[in-house]
Write a protein that holds these residues in place. Sequence first.
Motif, PDB file in Angstrom:
ATOM      1  N   LYS A 167       0.817  -1.201   0.000  1.00  0.00           N
ATOM      2  CA  LYS A 167       0.000   0.000   0.000  1.00  0.00           C
ATOM      3  C   LYS A 167       0.855   1.257   0.000  1.00  0.00           C
ATOM      4  O   LYS A 167       0.501   2.267  -0.596  1.00  0.00           O
ATOM      5  N   LEU A 168       1.996   1.198   0.691  1.00  0.00           N
ATOM      6  CA  LEU A 168       2.825   2.383   0.823  1.00  0.00           C
ATOM      7  C   LEU A 168       3.954   2.417  -0.176  1.00  0.00           C
ATOM      8  O   LEU A 168       4.486   3.464  -0.496  1.00  0.00           O
ATOM      9  N   ASN A 169       4.348   1.274  -0.680  1.00  0.00           N
ATOM     10  CA  ASN A 169       5.438   1.189  -1.633  1.00  0.00           C
ATOM     11  C   ASN A 169       5.045   0.249  -2.757  1.00  0.00           C
ATOM     12  O   ASN A 169       5.291  -0.945  -2.692  1.00  0.00           O
ATOM     13  N   PRO A 170       4.395   0.738  -3.791  1.00  0.00           N
ATOM     14  CA  PRO A 170       3.954  -0.126  -4.883  1.00  0.00           C
ATOM     15  C   PRO A 170       5.105  -0.920  -5.477  1.00  0.00           C
ATOM     16  O   PRO A 170       6.258  -0.510  -5.392  1.00  0.00           O
ATOM     17  N   GLN A 171       4.774  -2.051  -6.088  1.00  0.00           N
ATOM     18  CA  GLN A 171       5.798  -2.859  -6.727  1.00  0.00           C
ATOM     19  C   GLN A 171       6.539  -2.041  -7.780  1.00  0.00           C
ATOM     20  O   GLN A 171       5.974  -1.174  -8.439  1.00  0.00           O
ATOM     21  N   LEU A 172       7.811  -2.330  -7.940  1.00  0.00           N
ATOM     22  CA  LEU A 172       8.620  -1.586  -8.893  1.00  0.00           C
ATOM     23  C   LEU A 172       8.094  -1.757 -10.312  1.00  0.00           C
ATOM     24  O   LEU A 172       7.683  -2.842 -10.705  1.00  0.00           O
ATOM     25  N   ASN A 173       8.115  -0.686 -11.050  1.00  0.00           N
ATOM     26  CA  ASN A 173       7.811  -0.746 -12.475  1.00  0.00           C
ATOM     27  C   ASN A 173       9.125  -1.042 -13.193  1.00  0.00           C
ATOM     28  O   ASN A 173       9.932  -0.153 -13.429  1.00  0.00           O
ATOM     29  N   PHE A 174       9.342  -2.305 -13.503  1.00  0.00           N
ATOM     30  CA  PHE A 174      10.634  -2.716 -14.042  1.00  0.00           C
ATOM     31  C   PHE A 174      10.951  -2.033 -15.384  1.00  0.00           C
ATOM     32  O   PHE A 174      12.101  -1.923 -15.765  1.00  0.00           O
ATOM     33  N   ALA A 175       9.903  -1.568 -16.065  1.00  0.00           N
ATOM     34  CA  ALA A 175      10.149  -0.918 -17.346  1.00  0.00           C
ATOM     35  C   ALA A 175      10.910   0.385 -17.186  1.00  0.00           C
ATOM     36  O   ALA A 175      11.519   0.884 -18.126  1.00  0.00           O
ATOM     37  N   THR A 176      10.861   0.975 -15.965  1.00  0.00           N
ATOM     38  CA  THR A 176      11.551   2.244 -15.747  1.00  0.00           C
ATOM     39  C   THR A 176      12.974   2.043 -15.245  1.00  0.00           C
ATOM     40  O   THR A 176      13.697   3.027 -15.065  1.00  0.00           O
ATOM     41  N   LEU A 177      13.374   0.799 -15.005  1.00  0.00           N
ATOM     42  CA  LEU A 177      14.703   0.537 -14.458  1.00  0.00           C
ATOM     43  C   LEU A 177      15.719   0.324 -15.581  1.00  0.00           C
ATOM     44  O   LEU A 177      15.368  -0.112 -16.671  1.00  0.00           O
ATOM     45  N   PRO A 178      16.978   0.617 -15.273  1.00  0.00           N
ATOM     46  CA  PRO A 178      18.023   0.340 -16.270  1.00  0.00           C
ATOM     47  C   PRO A 178      18.101  -1.150 -16.561  1.00  0.00           C
ATOM     48  O   PRO A 178      17.794  -1.978 -15.701  1.00  0.00           O
ATOM     49  N   GLU A 179      18.498  -1.497 -17.747  1.00  0.00           N
ATOM     50  CA  GLU A 179      18.715  -2.900 -18.074  1.00  0.00           C
ATOM     51  C   GLU A 179      19.951  -3.397 -17.329  1.00  0.00           C
ATOM     52  O   GLU A 179      20.841  -2.635 -16.980  1.00  0.00           O
ATOM     53  N   GLY A 180      19.984  -4.696 -17.124  1.00  0.00           N
ATOM     54  CA  GLY A 180      21.182  -5.294 -16.560  1.00  0.00           C
ATOM     55  C   GLY A 180      21.124  -5.612 -15.083  1.00  0.00           C
ATOM     56  O   GLY A 180      22.083  -6.164 -14.537  1.00  0.00           O
ATOM     57  N   LEU A 181      20.008  -5.268 -14.388  1.00  0.00           N
ATOM     58  CA  LEU A 181      19.906  -5.615 -12.977  1.00  0.00           C
ATOM     59  C   LEU A 181      19.545  -7.092 -12.836  1.00  0.00           C
ATOM     60  O   LEU A 181      18.675  -7.590 -13.545  1.00  0.00           O
ATOM     61  N   ARG A 236      12.075   7.032  -7.080  1.00  0.00           N
ATOM     62  CA  ARG A 236      10.806   7.741  -6.904  1.00  0.00           C
ATOM     63  C   ARG A 236      10.462   8.591  -8.127  1.00  0.00           C
ATOM     64  O   ARG A 236       9.311   8.696  -8.535  1.00  0.00           O
ATOM     65  N   GLU A 237      11.484   9.205  -8.700  1.00  0.00           N
ATOM     66  CA  GLU A 237      11.257  10.108  -9.832  1.00  0.00           C
ATOM     67  C   GLU A 237      11.270   9.380 -11.175  1.00  0.00           C
ATOM     68  O   GLU A 237      11.015   9.990 -12.217  1.00  0.00           O
ATOM     69  N   LYS A 238      11.612   8.071 -11.130  1.00  0.00           N
ATOM     70  CA  LYS A 238      11.688   7.256 -12.356  1.00  0.00           C
ATOM     71  C   LYS A 238      12.602   7.925 -13.386  1.00  0.00           C
ATOM     72  O   LYS A 238      12.261   8.033 -14.577  1.00  0.00           O
ATOM     73  N   SER A 239      13.745   8.399 -12.908  1.00  0.00           N
ATOM     74  CA  SER A 239      14.637   9.172 -13.779  1.00  0.00           C
ATOM     75  C   SER A 239      15.994   8.504 -13.951  1.00  0.00           C
ATOM     76  O   SER A 239      17.006   9.166 -14.057  1.00  0.00           O
ATOM     77  N   PHE A 240      16.009   7.165 -13.916  1.00  0.00           N
ATOM     78  CA  PHE A 240      17.274   6.468 -14.132  1.00  0.00           C
ATOM     79  C   PHE A 240      17.782   6.728 -15.552  1.00  0.00           C
ATOM     80  O   PHE A 240      17.020   6.668 -16.519  1.00  0.00           O
ATOM     81  N   ALA A 241      19.070   7.007 -15.625  1.00  0.00           N
ATOM     82  CA  ALA A 241      19.682   7.152 -16.956  1.00  0.00           C
ATOM     83  C   ALA A 241      19.859   5.774 -17.563  1.00  0.00           C
ATOM     84  O   ALA A 241      20.316   4.838 -16.903  1.00  0.00           O
ATOM     85  N   ARG A 242      19.462   5.606 -18.796  1.00  0.00           N
ATOM     86  CA  ARG A 242      19.631   4.323 -19.480  1.00  0.00           C
ATOM     87  C   ARG A 242      21.077   4.075 -19.764  1.00  0.00           C
ATOM     88  O   ARG A 242      21.830   4.959 -20.206  1.00  0.00           O
ATOM     89  N   SER A 243      21.517   2.841 -19.498  1.00  0.00           N
ATOM     90  CA  SER A 243      22.908   2.501 -19.763  1.00  0.00           C
ATOM     91  C   SER A 243      22.955   1.205 -20.555  1.00  0.00           C
ATOM     92  O   SER A 243      22.117   0.319 -20.348  1.00  0.00           O
TER      93      SER A 243
END
Length: 252
Positions: A167-181, A236-243
């Motif tokens: 409720k307080l921390n929704p599941q991560l939106n993996f589409a917004t994460l950098p590749e390679g994790l 939080r800001e979904k502002s990861f730089a793509r690498s």
Amino acid sequence: MDWQPLYYWIKELCQAEDDAALSHALNRLTQLLQADSSLLFLVDPSTGQPQSFAAGLSQRSLAFMASHSREDRYLHTYIEQNQFGHAVCLQELLPRPRAEEDGFLERFAPHFDYRYSMGLLLPLINGRQLGLSCHRRRTPFPKGIEHTLQCVGAALLPWAQLRLAPKLNPQLNFATLPEGLTHAECQVLQLLAQGMDGSEIARHRGVSKETVKSQVKSLLHKTGSRHQNHLLSQLREKSFARSPLNPAMSCG
């Protein structure tokens, strides 16, 4: 204490997927505690919106208690005396003459008219709290109920963390994460987002603190984060730089 009923109740609680199933489990817990009613609540200071569940109480009474919690002299006395983690008889903690001050009992009696109450308040991470109380109208609780309530509280702790987390921390939106994790790194990132520190993550995942430290270091490198707070800020800001990392090591 007979542990078998508590075991089956814990199993039912963990399988409760909606509020109706949770209410059914709480009714069974009320019987287990030999009470006329019980009240379970979860508090998070960052939202100011407690979650409350009750057995043996009307929705009207539950709503009244939730909206007047700041007037609850029993709760405030429990906190003031630093009783966190202890199951106590609330009437012994705050004798009736003191409880009657400012008309507290008079206001609450029509909604919560019980002569005997046992209460327990447990701290969770990030200032969150889990509260559980059980109540009887006419006769005191049998001897040893404090120990039973304490055991129930311990069983509720992991459930409360899971109940609050989505409720307080929704599941991560993996589409917004950098590749390679890696999958493990995604899990660590999710737990960091829920407010866990390195030691808590290690216990939760059953690994060493050194392993978690290494995974966090890798997360910082792969996401271009300067430090852990920067990492969470980017999340939080979904502002990861793509690498251009290896896509074969994605979270999928």
